[in-house]
Design an enzyme around this catalytic site. Structure first.
Site, PDB file in Angstrom:
ATOM      1  N   LYS A 241     -13.979  60.120  63.362  1.00  0.00           N
ATOM      2  CA  LYS A 241     -12.864  59.308  62.844  1.00  0.00           C
ATOM      3  C   LYS A 241     -13.450  58.389  61.771  1.00  0.00           C
ATOM      4  O   LYS A 241     -13.297  57.165  61.825  1.00  0.00           O
ATOM      5  CB  LYS A 241     -12.214  58.526  64.008  1.00  0.00           C
ATOM      6  CG  LYS A 241     -10.948  57.794  63.639  1.00  0.00           C
ATOM      7  CD  LYS A 241      -9.731  58.691  63.444  1.00  0.00           C
ATOM      8  CE  LYS A 241      -8.553  57.902  62.942  1.00  0.00           C
ATOM      9  NZ  LYS A 241      -7.331  58.716  62.743  1.00  0.00           N
TER      10      LYS A 241
ATOM     11  N   TYR B 205     -20.374  54.454  75.397  1.00  0.00           N
ATOM     12  CA  TYR B 205     -20.832  54.478  76.784  1.00  0.00           C
ATOM     13  C   TYR B 205     -22.110  53.668  77.033  1.00  0.00           C
ATOM     14  O   TYR B 205     -22.687  53.765  78.106  1.00  0.00           O
ATOM     15  CB  TYR B 205     -21.069  55.936  77.226  1.00  0.00           C
ATOM     16  CG  TYR B 205     -19.803  56.635  77.669  1.00  0.00           C
ATOM     17  CD1 TYR B 205     -18.804  56.933  76.754  1.00  0.00           C
ATOM     18  CD2 TYR B 205     -19.600  56.986  78.998  1.00  0.00           C
ATOM     19  CE1 TYR B 205     -17.634  57.578  77.159  1.00  0.00           C
ATOM     20  CE2 TYR B 205     -18.438  57.632  79.408  1.00  0.00           C
ATOM     21  CZ  TYR B 205     -17.469  57.924  78.489  1.00  0.00           C
ATOM     22  OH  TYR B 205     -16.313  58.562  78.894  1.00  0.00           O
TER      23      TYR B 205
ATOM     24  N   ASP C 244      -8.057  62.899  65.813  1.00  0.00           N
ATOM     25  CA  ASP C 244      -6.615  62.982  66.107  1.00  0.00           C
ATOM     26  C   ASP C 244      -6.052  64.325  65.637  1.00  0.00           C
ATOM     27  O   ASP C 244      -5.382  65.037  66.376  1.00  0.00           O
ATOM     28  CB  ASP C 244      -5.861  61.799  65.495  1.00  0.00           C
ATOM     29  CG  ASP C 244      -6.160  61.589  64.018  1.00  0.00           C
ATOM     30  OD1 ASP C 244      -7.157  62.144  63.516  1.00  0.00           O
ATOM     31  OD2 ASP C 244      -5.391  60.863  63.347  1.00  0.00           O
TER      32      ASP C 244
ATOM     33  N   ASP D 150     -15.539  63.197  75.548  1.00  0.00           N
ATOM     34  CA  ASP D 150     -14.951  63.061  76.884  1.00  0.00           C
ATOM     35  C   ASP D 150     -13.488  63.493  76.824  1.00  0.00           C
ATOM     36  O   ASP D 150     -13.015  64.298  77.634  1.00  0.00           O
ATOM     37  CB  ASP D 150     -15.082  61.593  77.325  1.00  0.00           C
ATOM     38  CG  ASP D 150     -14.451  61.340  78.682  1.00  0.00           C
ATOM     39  OD1 ASP D 150     -14.631  62.171  79.582  1.00  0.00           O
ATOM     40  OD2 ASP D 150     -13.774  60.297  78.828  1.00  0.00           O
TER      41      ASP D 150
END
Ligand code: IPM
Ligand code: MG
Length: 363
Positions: A202, A141, A235, A259
């Protein structure tokens, strides 16, 4: 009695009506404050080329915290077309005011509680009670993006894998930024009797950025031996949180993952009508419902105001008005459990203002 100064930023779309609902309930709770209205939203983008005008930033600096409704945002080309003629072709680009407020005021915590109110027909399961800590100032962001990769970048090794036609977005994750959000999650766990913090990442693919986040999280976790710590790939987390929501308690993650994951968790407890956020810094905070401006419902007195009412509850907590906050949450729980006043998302036909009046009456 303390007199708080609150920047009041309803915005546009359904923002004004859900903020009005929150005001009804705050007043009924006997909360005394001075509400200072501020300009923010699409209209100011169109007419001034800035959705968060400087005067509103000044207002934020002169208040204890802000309460924000929602605002419309549109893709770049459409946003540029809607500018008034005098502002066309000046190279203005739309920036999300909420993202700007988070960064300008260093509101590094996005706190998103997801709690199933007993008897909510939209609960995925009863008993879910998760809290998402989303890093709120860095990650994907930061707004450093290139539609064309600057030529100078190609002096770096590995850049030969990036085609000349690529657009790129830069993800920046610092150890300091990671440590403070993870610390905030652990502190919250300690203060609120939570048992576990899960760091979501991740790092098997995003080795540099998520590597820094995960390493920082592991270090901070060592300072809290009384709280369990675990780690999950983002995930897998999306799958596990659906399968076994009860296995999770406090979740902490980077900006974009937070988010996405917070919307997923919101859906477990009733969706956007129940999803609320606190954007918290060390000195200032902005409270908001997580939903957008839903232009098609604007002015219809139709949407569920509970997300905004719960954002008001969080504001009361943050201001130290713990009793009023607890009473407000109890009133929401009672209205949900009784099920007599329900907006359309809950299968009923009550209006936004009727729902607010019901919560106010339950106080
Ligand atoms: C949120 C929203 C915002 C975000 C948008 C409106 C910029 O989706 O608060 O989750 O992406 O952070
Ligand atoms: Mg979102």
């Amino acid at each position: 009695m303390p007199n708080y100064r609150i920047a009041w930023l309803p915005g546009d779309g359904i923002g004004p009506e859900v903020c009005q609902a929150a005001r009804t309930v705050l007043d009924a709770a006997g909360f005394q404050a001075e509400y200072l209205p501020g300009d923010i939203g699409w209209e100011f983008w169109r007419t001034e080329g800035e959705a968060l005008p400087t005067r509103t930033i000044q207002l934020l600096k002169a208040t204890d915290c802000a309460f924000f409704g929602s605002i419309t945002s549109k893709p770049a080309a459409e946003a540029a077309r809607e500018l008034v003629p005098e502002l066309q072709n000046r190279g203005l680009s739309y920036r999300s005011p909420i993202v700007r407020m988070r960064q300008l005021l260093d509101l590094y915590i996005c706190l998103r509680p997801c709690k199933a109110f007993p008897g909510n027909p939209l609960n995925y399961r009863e008993g879910i009670d998760l809290v998402v800590f989303r890093e709120n100032t860095e990650g994907m962001y930061i707004g450093v993006e290139y539609v064309r990769v600057p030529e100078i970048f190609y002096q770096q090794a590995g850049m030969e894998r990036v085609p000349r036609t690529a657009a790129i977005s830069i993800r920046s994750i610092t150890p300091e930024g990671s440590r403070r959000i993870v610390k905030a999650a652990f502190e919250y766990a300690v203060k609120n009797g939570r048992r576990k913090v899960t760091a979501v990442h991740k790092a098997n693919v995003l080795r540099a950025t998520c590597g820094v986040f995960l390493e920082s999280a592991r270090q901070v976790a060592k300072d809290y031996p009384q709280i369990a710590f675990d780690e999950a790939n983002v995930d897998a987390m999306c799958m596990w949180v659906l399968k076994n929501p009860g296995n999770y308690d406090v979740i902490v993650t980077t900006n974009l993952f937070g988010d996405i994951l917070s919307d997923l968790c919101a859906q477990l407890v009733g969706g956007m009508g129940f999803a609320y956020s606190g954007n918290l810094g060390d000195r200032y905070a902005v409270f908001e419902p997580t939903h957008g401006s839903a232009p098609k419902y604007a002015g219809l007195d139709k949407v569920n105001p509970l997300a905004t009412i719960l954002a008001a509850k969080m504001m009361l907590e943050w201001l130290g008005e713990k009793e009023k906050a607890a009473a407000l949450e109890q009133a929401v729980a009672q209205v949900v459990a009784q099920g007599q006043v329900r907006t359309y998302d809950l299968g009923g036909s009550a209006t936004t203002s009727q729902m607010a009046a019901a919560v106010a009456a339950a106080l």
